[in-house]
Design an enzyme around this catalytic site. Structure first.
Site, PDB file in Angstrom:
ATOM      1  N   GLU A 111       0.947  -1.212   0.114  1.00  0.00           N
ATOM      2  CA  GLU A 111      -0.070  -0.021  -0.010  1.00  0.00           C
ATOM      3  C   GLU A 111       0.965   1.249  -0.039  1.00  0.00           C
ATOM      4  O   GLU A 111       0.370   2.271  -0.339  1.00  0.00           O
ATOM      5  CB  GLU A 111      -1.076  -0.006   1.461  1.00  0.00           C
ATOM      6  CG  GLU A 111      -2.164  -1.026   1.207  1.00  0.00           C
ATOM      7  CD  GLU A 111      -3.155  -0.750   0.193  1.00  0.00           C
ATOM      8  OE1 GLU A 111      -3.087   0.311  -0.380  1.00  0.00           O
ATOM      9  OE2 GLU A 111      -3.971  -1.617  -0.286  1.00  0.00           O
ATOM     10  N   GLU A 156       7.350 -22.062   7.688  1.00  0.00           N
ATOM     11  CA  GLU A 156       7.804 -21.010   8.693  1.00  0.00           C
ATOM     12  C   GLU A 156       8.752 -21.606   9.918  1.00  0.00           C
ATOM     13  O   GLU A 156       9.324 -21.061  10.668  1.00  0.00           O
ATOM     14  CB  GLU A 156       6.461 -20.913   9.636  1.00  0.00           C
ATOM     15  CG  GLU A 156       5.861 -22.069  10.497  1.00  0.00           C
ATOM     16  CD  GLU A 156       4.678 -21.683  11.513  1.00  0.00           C
ATOM     17  OE1 GLU A 156       4.980 -21.882  12.786  1.00  0.00           O
ATOM     18  OE2 GLU A 156       3.704 -20.913  11.148  1.00  0.00           O
TER      19      GLU A 156
END
Length: 298
Positions: free
Chosen positions: A83, A114
């Protein structure tokens, strides 16, 4: 930290029978728990402010802001990073989001990603991490190997590091130079850290990136003066930004924007200082792009 002792893995008594209540009551329980999240973030505001100052100092010196996470945490970092270019007109590489498992993991679970310490290090190597950069490790549990290894590697290079987690004393918190640890308590659905913990992380990331952009001159008053007009809505927003900043008419704002190739900062200085586009841009360049400095010092 033992898994069963982590706050984010605890059982929430408020939702112990959430599977037996009405839909409305279900929503109320979730909403009541969500209300506690901003208060948890409020308690760590000094830590967030310290991180913003460090991030700004590094970025001002040519560094980047790098988010590193797995699962929800990684996706939140990518969301925040993506953004920044349209909102603040920065280059896409200034704020970077990295997720365990790579691009595929944005929409899909990648088994074991992960847990890969090597993955965290390699992802940072692949973007040519340097000591000028800031690495923000994001992990609700605070125990994600991908993130911990990435933070360790970043510190070895001399990077400034920030760890965001929701468990006190976690490995992420102790590995990073700066720890931001909003304690949101047990989740409505036990262990579902995409809920309150994810919300807390999003609020913190909002502050980190927004604080960086404000301190970098990307905001004048509360206006996003470096917004890039990539669609009709943003073209209209640009006009409104120039109007609100200067008090001019929509017609004057549009004319100024056209004259300066739709750069809000330049248009604002043109109107307020009665300058042509070239001179307005020159003065902004002389003051590092800060409208306030152009107005206050000239």
């Amino acid at each position: 930290m033992q898994f069963e002792k982590m706050i984010t893995e605890g059982s929430n008594t408020a939702s112990a029978e959430i599977d037996r209540v009405s839909t409305l009551e279900m929503c109320r329980i979730i909403n009541d728990e969500d209300k506690t999240v901003p208060l948890a973030v409020e308690r760590v505001l000094p830590d967030i402010a310290a991180a913003i100052d460090v991030i700004h100092a590094q970025v001002s010196g040519g560094g980047r802001l790098i988010y590193l996470g797995a699962g929800t945490s990684g996706r939140l970092g990518i969301l925040d990073a993506s953004e920044c270019p349209p909102t603040y007109g920065v280059k896409p590489g200034l704020v970077v989001g990295l997720i365990a498992g790579g691009e595929y993991a944005i929409q899909h679970a990648v088994e074991g990603a992960e847990d890969s310490r090597e993955g965290g290090v390699n992802d940072l190597k692949n973007i040519n991490l340097t000591a000028q950069d800031v690495v923000v490790g994001i992990a609700a549990s605070g125990r994600t190997p991908y993130v911990i290894a990435g933070l360790e590697y970043a510190r070895q290079l001399g990077c400034r590091t920030v760890g965001i987690s929701c468990n006190p004393g976690s490995a992420v918190s102790t590995t990073a130079e700066f720890a931001i640890t909003p304690i949101v308590g047990a989740e409505v659905v036990t262990g579902s850290s995409r809920m309150k913990a994810g919300t807390a992380q999003k609020l913190v990331l909002n502050m980190l990136s927004t604080g960086l952009m404000i301190k970098s001159g990307k905001v004048f008053g509360n206006l996003m003066v470096d917004v890039v007009a990539t669609n009709e809505k943003l073209h209209v927003r640009q006009v409104n930004i120039v109007k609100n900043a200067t008090g001019c008419s929509a017609e004057q704002a549009e004319a100024a924007l056209i004259a300066c190739e739709r750069n809000c900062k330049t248009a604002i200085v043109m109107v307020l200082k009665n300058l042509d586009a070239a001179e307005a841009k020159k003065r902004l360049d002389q003051h590092g792009g800060f409208i306030r400095q152009v107005l206050d010092k000239e």
